[in-house]
Design a protein around this motif. Structure first.
Motif, PDB file in Angstrom:
ATOM      1  N   TYR A  31       0.840  -1.100  -0.020  1.00 35.31           N
ATOM      2  CA  TYR A  31       0.062   0.141  -0.017  1.00 35.31           C
ATOM      3  C   TYR A  31       0.852   1.128   0.044  1.00 35.31           C
ATOM      4  O   TYR A  31       0.743   2.186  -0.829  1.00 35.31           O
ATOM      5  N   ALA A  32       1.851   1.065   0.913  1.00 36.33           N
ATOM      6  CA  ALA A  32       2.802   2.399   0.899  1.00 36.33           C
ATOM      7  C   ALA A  32       3.565   2.753  -0.360  1.00 36.33           C
ATOM      8  O   ALA A  32       3.696   3.773  -0.787  1.00 36.33           O
ATOM      9  N   GLU A  33       3.986   1.619  -0.952  1.00 33.43           N
ATOM     10  CA  GLU A  33       4.963   1.716  -2.182  1.00 33.43           C
ATOM     11  C   GLU A  33       4.118   2.058  -3.418  1.00 33.43           C
ATOM     12  O   GLU A  33       4.675   2.877  -4.418  1.00 33.43           O
ATOM     13  N   TRP A  55     -13.076   0.258   6.363  1.00 33.89           N
ATOM     14  CA  TRP A  55     -12.643  -0.593   5.523  1.00 33.89           C
ATOM     15  C   TRP A  55     -13.602  -1.365   4.375  1.00 33.89           C
ATOM     16  O   TRP A  55     -13.270  -1.794   3.388  1.00 33.89           O
ATOM     17  N   THR A  56     -14.924  -1.447   4.943  1.00 34.51           N
ATOM     18  CA  THR A  56     -16.138  -1.623   4.017  1.00 34.51           C
ATOM     19  C   THR A  56     -16.001  -0.879   2.784  1.00 34.51           C
ATOM     20  O   THR A  56     -15.952  -1.025   1.742  1.00 34.51           O
ATOM     21  N   ILE A  81      -5.648  -4.576  -0.499  1.00 33.55           N
ATOM     22  CA  ILE A  81      -6.599  -3.769   0.383  1.00 33.55           C
ATOM     23  C   ILE A  81      -7.773  -4.689   0.851  1.00 33.55           C
ATOM     24  O   ILE A  81      -8.211  -4.993   1.798  1.00 33.55           O
ATOM     25  N   MET A  82      -8.293  -5.421  -0.186  1.00 40.18           N
ATOM     26  CA  MET A  82      -9.301  -6.345   0.049  1.00 40.18           C
ATOM     27  C   MET A  82      -8.990  -7.457   1.104  1.00 40.18           C
ATOM     28  O   MET A  82      -9.702  -7.749   2.028  1.00 40.18           O
ATOM     29  N   ASP A  90     -14.565   0.642  -2.845  1.00 40.34           N
ATOM     30  CA  ASP A  90     -13.919   1.570  -3.799  1.00 40.34           C
ATOM     31  C   ASP A  90     -12.779   0.903  -4.856  1.00 40.34           C
ATOM     32  O   ASP A  90     -12.909   1.015  -5.874  1.00 40.34           O
ATOM     33  N   VAL A  91     -12.189  -0.037  -4.142  1.00 45.41           N
ATOM     34  CA  VAL A  91     -11.229  -0.821  -4.890  1.00 45.41           C
ATOM     35  C   VAL A  91     -11.815  -1.797  -5.879  1.00 45.41           C
ATOM     36  O   VAL A  91     -11.226  -2.105  -6.925  1.00 45.41           O
ATOM     37  N   ALA A  92     -13.227  -2.321  -5.633  1.00 46.61           N
ATOM     38  CA  ALA A  92     -13.809  -3.075  -6.326  1.00 46.61           C
ATOM     39  C   ALA A  92     -14.205  -2.478  -7.649  1.00 46.61           C
ATOM     40  O   ALA A  92     -14.787  -3.086  -8.618  1.00 46.61           O
ATOM     41  N   ASP A  93     -14.539  -1.293  -7.579  1.00 46.44           N
ATOM     42  CA  ASP A  93     -14.955  -0.438  -8.646  1.00 46.44           C
ATOM     43  C   ASP A  93     -13.867  -0.644  -9.787  1.00 46.44           C
ATOM     44  O   ASP A  93     -12.747  -0.478  -9.739  1.00 46.44           O
ATOM     45  N   GLU A  94     -14.465  -0.818 -11.000  1.00 43.05           N
ATOM     46  CA  GLU A  94     -13.832  -1.221 -12.351  1.00 43.05           C
ATOM     47  C   GLU A  94     -12.818   0.262 -12.662  1.00 43.05           C
ATOM     48  O   GLU A  94     -11.850  -0.046 -13.359  1.00 43.05           O
TER      49      GLU A  94
END
Length: 125
Positions: free
Chosen positions: A11-13, A61-62, A83-84, A67-71
């Protein structure tokens, strides 16, 4: 290096986003983390506040997973997966904390690592 360390390092990188978006993300994660940390100190005398802070952290976290699941999310797939994974870990660990079978420290450490990642990419000034 264990899976959690790899996810946090990733995540940081690799996190990328707009500066204003990063700042907003940083502020939200920082607020939730502070609430969780502060309520953990008084968990024995005010468990309701602690449970509420754990709930807010879970909601954070939900939202990150949604957000990350969005294409349309531009993050690399590897970072999305990390993240998941962290969201799943957070969900399971929160249950253990609520049952008083685990420490809140791993949840705080994860959030702090996210904050460091966001800050490294210009999230806070």
């Amino acid at each position: 290096m264990n899976a959690m360390s790899q996810a946090l390092k990733g995540y940081a990188e690799h996190a990328t986003s707009t500066k204003s978006g990063r700042r907003s993300e940083y502020e939200v994660v920082a607020k939730v983390t502070k609430q969780l940390r502060d309520s953990a100190v008084e968990a024995k005398t005010n468990f309701a506040a602690f449970a509420s802070a754990l709930h807010m952290n879970q909601r954070l976290w939900t939202a990150l997973v949604v957000d990350v699941a969005d294409e349309a999310n531009p993050l690399p797939d590897e970072l999305k997966a990390r993240i998941m994974y962290l969201a799943d870990f957070t969900r399971h660990h929160t249950t253990r904390v609520l049952r008083e079978n685990a420490s809140v420290l791993p949840l705080l450490e994860i959030n702090m690592a996210v904050l460091r990642g966001l800050k490294a990419e210009g999230g806070e000034k």
